[in-house]
Design a protein around this motif. Structure first.
Motif, PDB file in Angstrom:
ATOM      1  N   ASP A   1      26.080  36.126  -2.119  1.00  0.00           N
ATOM      2  CA  ASP A   1      24.658  35.815  -2.223  1.00  0.00           C
ATOM      3  C   ASP A   1      24.088  35.713  -0.815  1.00  0.00           C
ATOM      4  N   ASP A   2      23.829  36.883  -0.216  1.00  0.00           N
ATOM      5  CA  ASP A   2      23.355  36.965   1.164  1.00  0.00           C
ATOM      6  C   ASP A   2      24.235  36.146   2.115  1.00  0.00           C
ATOM      7  N   VAL A   3      25.517  36.492   2.106  1.00  0.00           N
ATOM      8  CA  VAL A   3      26.502  35.818   2.951  1.00  0.00           C
ATOM      9  C   VAL A   3      26.413  36.365   4.373  1.00  0.00           C
ATOM     10  N   LEU A   4      26.260  35.464   5.336  1.00  0.00           N
ATOM     11  CA  LEU A   4      26.248  35.856   6.738  1.00  0.00           C
ATOM     12  C   LEU A   4      27.687  35.928   7.251  1.00  0.00           C
ATOM     13  N   VAL A   5      28.071  37.105   7.697  1.00  0.00           N
ATOM     14  CA  VAL A   5      29.400  37.313   8.266  1.00  0.00           C
ATOM     15  C   VAL A   5      29.245  37.486   9.777  1.00  0.00           C
ATOM     16  N   PRO A   6      29.726  36.541  10.589  1.00  0.00           N
ATOM     17  CA  PRO A   6      29.598  36.677  12.046  1.00  0.00           C
ATOM     18  C   PRO A   6      30.274  37.945  12.548  1.00  0.00           C
ATOM     19  N   TRP A   7      29.769  38.479  13.627  1.00  0.00           N
ATOM     20  CA  TRP A   7      30.280  39.744  14.149  1.00  0.00           C
ATOM     21  C   TRP A   7      31.770  39.690  14.458  1.00  0.00           C
ATOM     22  N   ASP A   8      32.264  38.520  14.894  1.00  0.00           N
ATOM     23  CA  ASP A   8      33.677  38.469  15.266  1.00  0.00           C
ATOM     24  C   ASP A   8      34.611  38.476  14.061  1.00  0.00           C
ATOM     25  N   GLN A   9      34.034  38.455  12.842  1.00  0.00           N
ATOM     26  CA  GLN A   9      34.843  38.538  11.630  1.00  0.00           C
ATOM     27  C   GLN A   9      34.707  39.898  10.945  1.00  0.00           C
ATOM     28  N   VAL A  10      33.971  40.810  11.570  1.00  0.00           N
ATOM     29  CA  VAL A  10      33.737  42.137  10.995  1.00  0.00           C
ATOM     30  C   VAL A  10      34.772  43.124  11.532  1.00  0.00           C
ATOM     31  N   PHE A  11      35.329  43.931  10.635  1.00  0.00           N
ATOM     32  CA  PHE A  11      36.302  44.966  11.021  1.00  0.00           C
ATOM     33  C   PHE A  11      35.712  46.385  10.890  1.00  0.00           C
ATOM     34  N   VAL A  12      34.882  46.595   9.872  1.00  0.00           N
ATOM     35  CA  VAL A  12      34.238  47.891   9.643  1.00  0.00           C
ATOM     36  C   VAL A  12      32.793  47.622   9.243  1.00  0.00           C
ATOM     37  N   CYS A  13      31.864  48.353   9.818  1.00  0.00           N
ATOM     38  CA  CYS A  13      30.448  48.154   9.515  1.00  0.00           C
ATOM     39  C   CYS A  13      29.761  49.501   9.335  1.00  0.00           C
ATOM     40  N   ARG A  14      29.393  49.795   8.074  1.00  0.00           N
ATOM     41  CA  ARG A  14      28.673  51.033   7.746  1.00  0.00           C
ATOM     42  C   ARG A  14      29.390  52.273   8.300  1.00  0.00           C
ATOM     43  N   ASP A  15      30.688  52.333   8.039  1.00  0.00           N
ATOM     44  CA  ASP A  15      31.515  53.424   8.550  1.00  0.00           C
ATOM     45  C   ASP A  15      32.444  53.893   7.433  1.00  0.00           C
ATOM     46  N   VAL A  16      32.029  54.946   6.710  1.00  0.00           N
ATOM     47  CA  VAL A  16      32.805  55.427   5.567  1.00  0.00           C
ATOM     48  C   VAL A  16      34.182  55.910   6.015  1.00  0.00           C
ATOM     49  N   ALA A  17      34.245  56.648   7.085  1.00  0.00           N
ATOM     50  CA  ALA A  17      35.532  57.125   7.582  1.00  0.00           C
ATOM     51  C   ALA A  17      36.414  55.968   8.051  1.00  0.00           C
ATOM     52  N   GLY A  18      35.777  54.913   8.547  1.00  0.00           N
ATOM     53  CA  GLY A  18      36.527  53.757   9.027  1.00  0.00           C
ATOM     54  C   GLY A  18      37.290  53.046   7.927  1.00  0.00           C
ATOM     55  N   LEU A  19      36.750  53.097   6.703  1.00  0.00           N
ATOM     56  CA  LEU A  19      37.453  52.484   5.575  1.00  0.00           C
ATOM     57  C   LEU A  19      38.806  53.138   5.360  1.00  0.00           C
ATOM     58  N   GLN A  20      38.827  54.466   5.359  1.00  0.00           N
ATOM     59  CA  GLN A  20      40.078  55.176   5.147  1.00  0.00           C
ATOM     60  C   GLN A  20      41.033  54.993   6.330  1.00  0.00           C
ATOM     61  N   ARG A  21      40.494  54.954   7.535  1.00  0.00           N
ATOM     62  CA  ARG A  21      41.362  54.746   8.707  1.00  0.00           C
ATOM     63  C   ARG A  21      42.088  53.416   8.626  1.00  0.00           C
ATOM     64  N   GLN A  22      41.387  52.360   8.195  1.00  0.00           N
ATOM     65  CA  GLN A  22      42.016  51.039   8.223  1.00  0.00           C
ATOM     66  C   GLN A  22      43.220  50.964   7.292  1.00  0.00           C
ATOM     67  N   PHE A  23      43.170  51.668   6.167  1.00  0.00           N
ATOM     68  CA  PHE A  23      44.275  51.595   5.221  1.00  0.00           C
ATOM     69  C   PHE A  23      45.372  52.620   5.510  1.00  0.00           C
ATOM     70  N   PHE A  24      44.988  53.832   5.911  1.00  0.00           N
ATOM     71  CA  PHE A  24      45.958  54.921   5.966  1.00  0.00           C
ATOM     72  C   PHE A  24      46.341  55.323   7.388  1.00  0.00           C
ATOM     73  N   ALA A  25      45.421  55.275   8.332  1.00  0.00           N
ATOM     74  CA  ALA A  25      45.778  55.607   9.708  1.00  0.00           C
ATOM     75  C   ALA A  25      46.612  54.508  10.358  1.00  0.00           C
ATOM     76  N   THR A  26      46.495  53.288   9.866  1.00  0.00           N
ATOM     77  CA  THR A  26      47.221  52.160  10.451  1.00  0.00           C
ATOM     78  C   THR A  26      48.615  51.962   9.866  1.00  0.00           C
ATOM     79  N   GLY A  27      48.900  52.574   8.716  1.00  0.00           N
ATOM     80  CA  GLY A  27      50.154  52.300   8.018  1.00  0.00           C
ATOM     81  C   GLY A  27      50.083  51.086   7.121  1.00  0.00           C
ATOM     82  N   ALA A  28      48.911  50.462   7.015  1.00  0.00           N
ATOM     83  CA  ALA A  28      48.775  49.250   6.205  1.00  0.00           C
ATOM     84  C   ALA A  28      49.075  49.510   4.736  1.00  0.00           C
TER      85      ALA A  28
END
Length: 482
Positions: free
Chosen positions: A257-284
């Motif tokens: 409900d309009d949750v404020l997420v501080p910048w230092d807690q953000v890993f991906v922001c409006r980056d569709v390709a970044g979503l796939q990188r975080q799971f598959f490019a990292t080995g996670a």
């Protein structure tokens, strides 16, 4: 190392946990959540115990931590990671699917590849490293919600509604990003320290606002958890429902409900390709799912042991048909155990030095899980037969003199008295017939995505080039019919 008491005390925050029209004030003492919270506390105490083998010094930080939070940097590290995961899995017999080691494995792989989070618009690699260090230092229990609500599968989130249904970034400013919408399925979220939020489902370029990844404390203002009906409070006793009363993890829809997420807690922001990188490019995805398959192998061993016990008590374990069923169950358990061992043996280091479990064996097991688990339950169900239906209503019948006399006479086996026989078949029912058991069947079939998704992973990682080349070479070795 974190003590279980420290973990339980940390649950007394302002988290918004909603259950059946009630706002839960204290999850650590509420009958719906206390059982699983105390099981997680046991895991932390077990890891901290001398001689557990679960501690190590992370060479990257020089600090002592739990091995399940450390990225394996050698074959020996990978083996130690496996042993740590199995130590916890054997403690709960595989019935806690989303303990602290699951998302912990994902985060360890994230931190091994911080460059995957540095894009053209934002550089969040430092955030990932800082948060991972905090998890290692504080031994934080992180749950995750990485699947969109089941609103529509015909189109992706940008075409669903005028207002976000799936969690989306609706604003950003100097303090961070504002998130609105919902995400599922936060297993364990009500009793976790933090929540990792992202989307593993493929998105289109138009879904840019939904391409996000971040962590927030569970007690963050504006964050609400709507939990499914719990099974532990409805259980008549631990004797009647030994699994339901211990290991009922909470699944929840998470609303932002309009949750404020501080910048230092953000890993991906409006980056569709970044979503796939975080799971598959990292080995996670490989490391996290290897942890899941290790846990699953322990669970199958438990079910195999339970089936063997039923056959012994009923004195049917010398019948050829029963031996065949037990052999099939043994084959299922052995296949998964062999796959996780093969994944370790075929592991290789990537460019950053992270040892990734072999994808061919790992995803091969995952691709069959939706079939293997129901079959294992089916065998147990066949061997138990009507035995799970003739048990008395509750343990109170054993305390009633009239009922107890009848039970002692008629509900027993030649070498097993009524109390022990009923105890065994109550456990079997909790596996194959209770709501808890039904939830676990659904969970094991779908936690990695729909079965076709898991099989797509197996398809992509099998390595068809060599078998195809073999077939082509064989075809070329003889002439066509003239």
């Amino acid at each position: 190392m974190r003590a279980g008491s420290n973990y339980l005390a940390a649950l007394s925050d302002q988290r918004a946990i909603h259950l059946g029209g009630e706002r839960v004030e204290d999850v650590a003492s509420h009958p719906a959540f206390a059982p699983i919270a105390h099981r997680v506390a046991e895991l932390f105490d077990l890891a901290a115990a001398p001689g557990s083998g679960m501690t190590c010094v992370d060479p990257g930080t020089g600090e002592e931590t739990n091995r399940v939070f450390v990225a394996p940097r050698s074959r020996a590290d990978l083996a130690a990671f496996r042993e740590a995961v199995l130590t916890w899995a054997h403690h709960h017999h595989g019935w806690v699917g989303r303990g602290p080691d699951h998302v912990g494995a994902f985060l360890a792989a994230f931190a091994a590849h911080p460059e995957a989070f540095d894009g053209d618009e934002h550089q969040f690699g430092a955030n990932v490293l800082a948060y991972h260090r905090r998890v290692q230092r504080e031994h934080r229990y992180v749950a995750y919600a990485i699947i969109p609500p089941q609103f529509s599968r015909a189109v992706t989130a940008h075409a669903w509604d005028d207002e976000p249904v799936q969690a989306a970034i609706v604003a950003q400013g100097p303090d961070g990003v504002v998130v609105r919408g919902a995400q599922m399925l936060a297993t364990g979220g009500a009793v976790a320290d933090d929540l990792f939020v992202s989307c593993i489902k493929p998105l289109s370029p138009e879904d840019r606002d939904f391409a996000l990844s971040f962590v927030v404390p569970v007690g963050t203002p504006g964050l609400r958890f709507h939990c499914r009906r719990p099974y532990a409070p409805a259980a008549s006793s631990g004797y009647d429902y030994p699994l339901s009363t211990r290991y009922d993890e909470t699944d929840a829809l998470v609303v932002f409900d309009d949750v404020l997420v501080p910048w230092d807690q953000v890993f991906v922001c409006r980056d569709v390709a970044g979503l796939q990188r975080q799971f598959f490019a990292t080995g996670a995805h490989q490391l996290g799912n290897w942890q899941a398959q290790l846990r699953f192998s322990v669970k199958l061993q438990f079910i195999a042991g339970l089936a063997r016990k039923v056959a012994q008590v009923n004195e049917i374990d010398r019948f050829p048909g029963v031996i065949e069923k037990l052999g099939e169950l043994a084959s299922i358990a052995s296949l998964v155990e062999s796959a996780v061992i093969a994944a370790e043996q075929t592991a290789e280091p990537d460019a950053a030095g992270l040892w990734r479990p072999g994808a061919r064996a790992l995803y091969g097991a995952m691709g069959l899980q939706s079939e293997l688990y129901p079959r294992a339950l089916g065998i147990l169900r066949e061997l138990a037969g009507g035995g799970v239906l003739q048990v008395p209503a509750s343990v109170r019948d054993l305390r009633d003199p009239v009922a107890r006399a009848d039970l002692d006479r008629y509900v027993r086996s030649p070498k097993t008295d009524a109390e022990q026989r009923i105890k065994l078949f109550k456990l079997v029912w909790d596996v194959v017939g209770s709501e808890f058991g039904g939830r676990h069947q659904q969970y094991e079939m779908f936690y990695a995505g729909a079965p076709f998704v898991a099989r797509n992973y197996a398809f992509r990682n099998y390595g068809f080039d060599a078998p195809l080349a073999t077939v082509d070479a064989f075809l070329d070795s003889y002439d066509a019919v003239a």
